[in-house]
Design a protein around this motif. Sequence first.
Motif, PDB file in Angstrom:
ATOM      1  N   PHE A 632       0.837  -1.200   0.000  1.00 35.20           N
ATOM      2  CA  PHE A 632       0.000   0.000   0.000  1.00 35.20           C
ATOM      3  C   PHE A 632       0.873   1.252   0.000  1.00 35.20           C
ATOM      4  CE2 PHE A 632      -3.851   2.049   2.392  1.00 35.20           C
ATOM      5  CZ  PHE A 632      -4.165   2.770   1.255  1.00 35.20           C
ATOM      6  N   SER A 633       1.931   1.221   0.780  1.00 37.27           N
ATOM      7  CA  SER A 633       2.831   2.371   0.856  1.00 37.27           C
ATOM      8  C   SER A 633       3.528   2.627  -0.477  1.00 37.27           C
ATOM      9  CB  SER A 633       3.880   2.138   1.956  1.00 37.27           C
ATOM     10  OG  SER A 633       4.764   3.231   2.051  1.00 37.27           O
ATOM     11  N   LEU A 634       4.035   1.571  -1.092  1.00 37.21           N
ATOM     12  CA  LEU A 634       4.715   1.732  -2.377  1.00 37.21           C
ATOM     13  C   LEU A 634       3.745   2.252  -3.440  1.00 37.21           C
ATOM     14  CD1 LEU A 634       6.925  -1.496  -2.408  1.00 37.21           C
ATOM     15  CD2 LEU A 634       7.706   0.865  -2.097  1.00 37.21           C
ATOM     16  N   ALA A 635       2.505   1.788  -3.384  1.00 38.60           N
ATOM     17  CA  ALA A 635       1.506   2.265  -4.350  1.00 38.60           C
ATOM     18  C   ALA A 635       1.237   3.756  -4.165  1.00 38.60           C
ATOM     19  CB  ALA A 635       0.214   1.466  -4.203  1.00 38.60           C
ATOM     20  N   LEU A 636       0.961   4.164  -2.920  1.00 42.01           N
ATOM     21  CA  LEU A 636       0.680   5.573  -2.644  1.00 42.01           C
ATOM     22  C   LEU A 636       1.830   6.475  -3.067  1.00 42.01           C
ATOM     23  CD1 LEU A 636      -0.891   5.274   0.926  1.00 42.01           C
ATOM     24  CD2 LEU A 636      -2.091   6.033  -1.134  1.00 42.01           C
ATOM     25  N   ASN A 637       3.020   6.099  -2.685  1.00 31.77           N
ATOM     26  CA  ASN A 637       4.163   6.989  -2.904  1.00 31.77           C
ATOM     27  C   ASN A 637       4.725   6.917  -4.316  1.00 31.77           C
ATOM     28  OD1 ASN A 637       4.521   8.246  -0.176  1.00 31.77           O
ATOM     29  ND2 ASN A 637       4.563   6.095   0.400  1.00 31.77           N
ATOM     30  N   SER A 638       4.488   5.801  -5.011  1.00 36.02           N
ATOM     31  CA  SER A 638       4.913   5.751  -6.418  1.00 36.02           C
ATOM     32  C   SER A 638       4.061   6.687  -7.269  1.00 36.02           C
ATOM     33  CB  SER A 638       4.825   4.316  -6.951  1.00 36.02           C
ATOM     34  OG  SER A 638       3.493   3.838  -6.935  1.00 36.02           O
ATOM     35  N   GLY A 639       2.777   6.848  -6.915  1.00 34.22           N
ATOM     36  CA  GLY A 639       1.941   7.801  -7.639  1.00 34.22           C
ATOM     37  C   GLY A 639       2.476   9.209  -7.515  1.00 34.22           C
ATOM     38  N   ARG A 640       2.847   9.579  -6.297  1.00 35.33           N
ATOM     39  CA  ARG A 640       3.420  10.910  -6.087  1.00 35.33           C
ATOM     40  C   ARG A 640       4.745  11.069  -6.834  1.00 35.33           C
ATOM     41  NH1 ARG A 640       4.569  12.889  -0.482  1.00 35.33           N
ATOM     42  NH2 ARG A 640       4.790  14.843  -1.655  1.00 35.33           N
ATOM     43  N   LEU A 641       5.590  10.045  -6.757  1.00 30.21           N
ATOM     44  CA  LEU A 641       6.896  10.124  -7.433  1.00 30.21           C
ATOM     45  C   LEU A 641       6.730  10.290  -8.937  1.00 30.21           C
ATOM     46  CD1 LEU A 641       8.902   7.335  -5.549  1.00 30.21           C
ATOM     47  CD2 LEU A 641       9.350   9.805  -5.470  1.00 30.21           C
ATOM     48  N   ALA A 642       5.808   9.522  -9.537  1.00 29.23           N
ATOM     49  CA  ALA A 642       5.584   9.639 -10.983  1.00 29.23           C
ATOM     50  C   ALA A 642       5.161  11.056 -11.341  1.00 29.23           C
ATOM     51  CB  ALA A 642       4.520   8.637 -11.425  1.00 29.23           C
ATOM     52  N   ALA A 643       4.241  11.624 -10.565  1.00 31.49           N
ATOM     53  CA  ALA A 643       3.765  12.987 -10.840  1.00 31.49           C
ATOM     54  C   ALA A 643       4.860  14.020 -10.628  1.00 31.49           C
ATOM     55  CB  ALA A 643       2.566  13.294  -9.950  1.00 31.49           C
ATOM     56  N   MET A 644       5.707  13.811  -9.622  1.00 36.77           N
ATOM     57  CA  MET A 644       6.834  14.726  -9.399  1.00 36.77           C
ATOM     58  C   MET A 644       7.768  14.729 -10.599  1.00 36.77           C
ATOM     59  SD  MET A 644       7.903  13.875  -5.455  1.00 36.77           S
ATOM     60  CE  MET A 644       6.834  14.270  -4.064  1.00 36.77           C
ATOM     61  N   ASN A 645       8.035  13.531 -11.135  1.00 41.22           N
ATOM     62  CA  ASN A 645       8.927  13.430 -12.287  1.00 41.22           C
ATOM     63  C   ASN A 645       8.306  14.054 -13.533  1.00 41.22           C
ATOM     64  OD1 ASN A 645      11.041  12.082 -10.931  1.00 41.22           O
ATOM     65  ND2 ASN A 645       9.990  10.120 -11.146  1.00 41.22           N
ATOM     66  N   ILE A 646       7.003  13.900 -13.694  1.00 43.45           N
ATOM     67  CA  ILE A 646       6.310  14.511 -14.829  1.00 43.45           C
ATOM     68  C   ILE A 646       6.358  16.033 -14.717  1.00 43.45           C
ATOM     69  CG2 ILE A 646       4.028  14.878 -15.855  1.00 43.45           C
ATOM     70  CD1 ILE A 646       3.439  11.922 -15.213  1.00 43.45           C
ATOM     71  N   ALA A 647       6.069  16.539 -13.518  1.00 45.05           N
ATOM     72  CA  ALA A 647       6.085  17.998 -13.322  1.00 45.05           C
ATOM     73  C   ALA A 647       7.462  18.571 -13.620  1.00 45.05           C
ATOM     74  CB  ALA A 647       5.668  18.322 -11.891  1.00 45.05           C
ATOM     75  N   LYS A 648       8.486  17.868 -13.183  1.00 52.54           N
ATOM     76  CA  LYS A 648       9.868  18.317 -13.421  1.00 52.54           C
ATOM     77  C   LYS A 648      10.163  18.342 -14.925  1.00 52.54           C
ATOM     78  CE  LYS A 648      12.653  16.419 -10.594  1.00 52.54           C
ATOM     79  NZ  LYS A 648      13.522  15.405  -9.944  1.00 52.54           N
ATOM     80  N   GLU A 649       9.710  17.297 -15.612  1.00 53.57           N
ATOM     81  CA  GLU A 649       9.967  17.191 -17.046  1.00 53.57           C
ATOM     82  C   GLU A 649       9.210  18.258 -17.838  1.00 53.57           C
ATOM     83  OE1 GLU A 649       8.633  14.189 -20.596  1.00 53.57           O
ATOM     84  OE2 GLU A 649       9.148  13.296 -18.669  1.00 53.57           O
ATOM     85  N   LEU A 650       7.939  18.466 -17.492  1.00 55.13           N
ATOM     86  CA  LEU A 650       7.106  19.393 -18.262  1.00 55.13           C
ATOM     87  C   LEU A 650       7.433  20.852 -17.988  1.00 55.13           C
ATOM     88  CD1 LEU A 650       3.574  17.691 -18.137  1.00 55.13           C
ATOM     89  CD2 LEU A 650       5.334  17.538 -19.900  1.00 55.13           C
ATOM     90  N   LYS A 651       8.057  21.116 -16.861  1.00 56.47           N
ATOM     91  CA  LYS A 651       8.369  22.499 -16.514  1.00 56.47           C
ATOM     92  C   LYS A 651       9.801  22.891 -16.871  1.00 56.47           C
ATOM     93  CE  LYS A 651       4.862  22.935 -12.924  1.00 56.47           C
ATOM     94  NZ  LYS A 651       4.549  23.213 -11.497  1.00 56.47           N
ATOM     95  N   GLN A 652      10.531  21.966 -17.490  1.00 56.90           N
ATOM     96  CA  GLN A 652      11.908  22.286 -17.886  1.00 56.90           C
ATOM     97  C   GLN A 652      11.920  23.288 -19.043  1.00 56.90           C
ATOM     98  OE1 GLN A 652      13.750  18.511 -18.750  1.00 56.90           O
ATOM     99  NE2 GLN A 652      14.340  18.148 -16.634  1.00 56.90           N
TER     100      GLN A 652
END
Length: 652
Positions: A632-652
């Motif tokens: 459950f923890s890996l699921a919750l936090n992987s969602g956040r990590l994926a979105a963090m990486n997307i935000a970083k990529e799209l805002k470059q």
Amino acid sequence: MRNLKSWRKALNISLSLLLASAMLLTACDNGASNGANGENKTKMEQNNSSAEPAGNEATLQNYKEGTYVGTGKGKNGEVKVEVTFTKNKIESVVIQGENGETKGVSDAALARIPEQIVDQQSLAIDAVAGASLTSNAILDAVADAVQQAGGDVTALKSMSKAKKSTEVQELTTDVVIVGAGAGGMTGAMEAARSGLKVIVLEKGASVAVSNGAMAGGPIAVGSRIQKEAGETFTVDDVFNRMMDYSSSTVNASLVRQALEISGETIDMFQDLGMEISLREDNFGVGYRPRMKFEKKGLDRMGILQKDVESHGGQFLFETTGKKVLIDNGKAVGVEAEKADGTKVIVHAKSVIMATGGFLGNDELMKEYFGGVKVNPLGSTLSVGEGMDMIVEAGGMLDSNFGIVANEFSASNEKNGTWKRNANEALNLGVYGTLLVNREGNRFNNEGLIAKEPLSTGGIVTLREGLYYAVVDQAYMDGLKTKGVYQHIGSPAEWVYGKKTLDGRKLENLDAGVEQAIEQGWGVKADTLQEAAEAFKLTNLEETVQAYNEMAKKGVDTQFGKDKAFLQPIHKGPYYVFEYQPSAWCTIGGVRVDDNLRALNKDRTPIEGLYVAGVDAGSMYSNPYYDIEGAAFSLALNSGRLAAMNIAKELKQ
């Protein structure tokens, strides 16, 4: 690991060829007959066309006018409906009184199914995704009322279903997320809070249907709640334990990243008003990493939905992902389909797949787990389509496929859908008593199943598939009068038993045994020979004899089981119960890199295609980690990590 769809495509092609050949032979053999429209029909088709009404032109119903109360069996008890009939029509369908169906999950079915029955004058209605048990209970209840009113239930069930929509809806966003479970919801929260436009596609009718809406709670490190309780363990402590247990077969970087933000995630949830507490250390970890989410279903996930929507996010429910759109090797959106058939095309800069594994797909479960029947405890809406979509888009599967097993008891499909208050005779599957396989032989250290039912024990039973608990009357009496922990001497080394079973008596065991015998998965016999014959356990008598010798000496020379679990089987009546493994969810899916991007067969990331939750197979150990709440923890936090990486990529 081959493409999930390859065998299905081959099978469909073969069946299509066989069907085409059969139809051609039938036409040649019977000759062709021209219909009024000039089209050719075989004799079988002619017979069918004359026997079945076209479209919804069913036989005119002739009801006994009045109001009748019908009953159907729902997920948590009876569902009653009040149905009013005129001479030829179902006038109204009203759900009667309170029912025990799960709030948030059943709501759409309770509201929509009655309305559709009246609108379509039919019982050929599709169940609401995620609420099939409630949907079917309503349909059964109305069928009961129809029968009372003298109507033709078969005709109502045989009617053609409403035509599917041919509309196409196109949307544009920054991030499209498939699945509103643990990974999908936190991914949506993080992306929306980062200022990105987000659309979430969910197969179910609400956010209350996922495993994330039902799971007890995740592990975390450094949350406010843990600090206030005086817990000082670190990311290193949890990370090193997980790496040791998994023998470093997982993506270590991802696991560590997820742990590093896990405390912050819990604080975020608490700030939104989610009720969270700190669980006890039930498995003897040495510290308290697991949180407890006090509310479930809509009361839990609805809080996260409101946060996403408050930041501009959008949800499309009863909408199933079908295909990842790829342009020049980059994911640029998702094609999906609504329950009414409307095609939805979402154009996006990035995609997050978080569809929750494949627990609801019996064929895939048997393919990946050696033909074993695994009874589902979690959401059966997860059928592997997310993995299919990624593989079709060029991704590859990882190798760590497993389950998060039932830690409370064994199961048997003959007993129906497992619940927390299930038949107490199922409990013996995780008590460490003598377990044998289909031949009547022991197959492993039963103490592992008692001590580590979620992880190692789950794999032990999964490997065997079908197994049997064997006990005598003295053992059964001990369960009823003392409880298993006291009956076997209150062993200190059985931490899980001390924490969860101390003083717990099985007061309803006799009723459970009667039900097990009636349903065909239990037997009570005066002799071991008779008990063995009931399930064709050829070697059971010899196994019990050898087992009793080891119990007498207090040493398991075969598998090394702790002395406390070596309870002899001396005097009848004897009891044998047949068990199957059960699971909260599957673990394992597609291979991802350190940023949660899907990898192709060359280990190159597919641009714009991210994976979260149990679909991201590279994070999960098989056997499942020995810390409850890890998945459950890996699921919750992987969602956040994926979105963090997307935000970083799209805002470059």
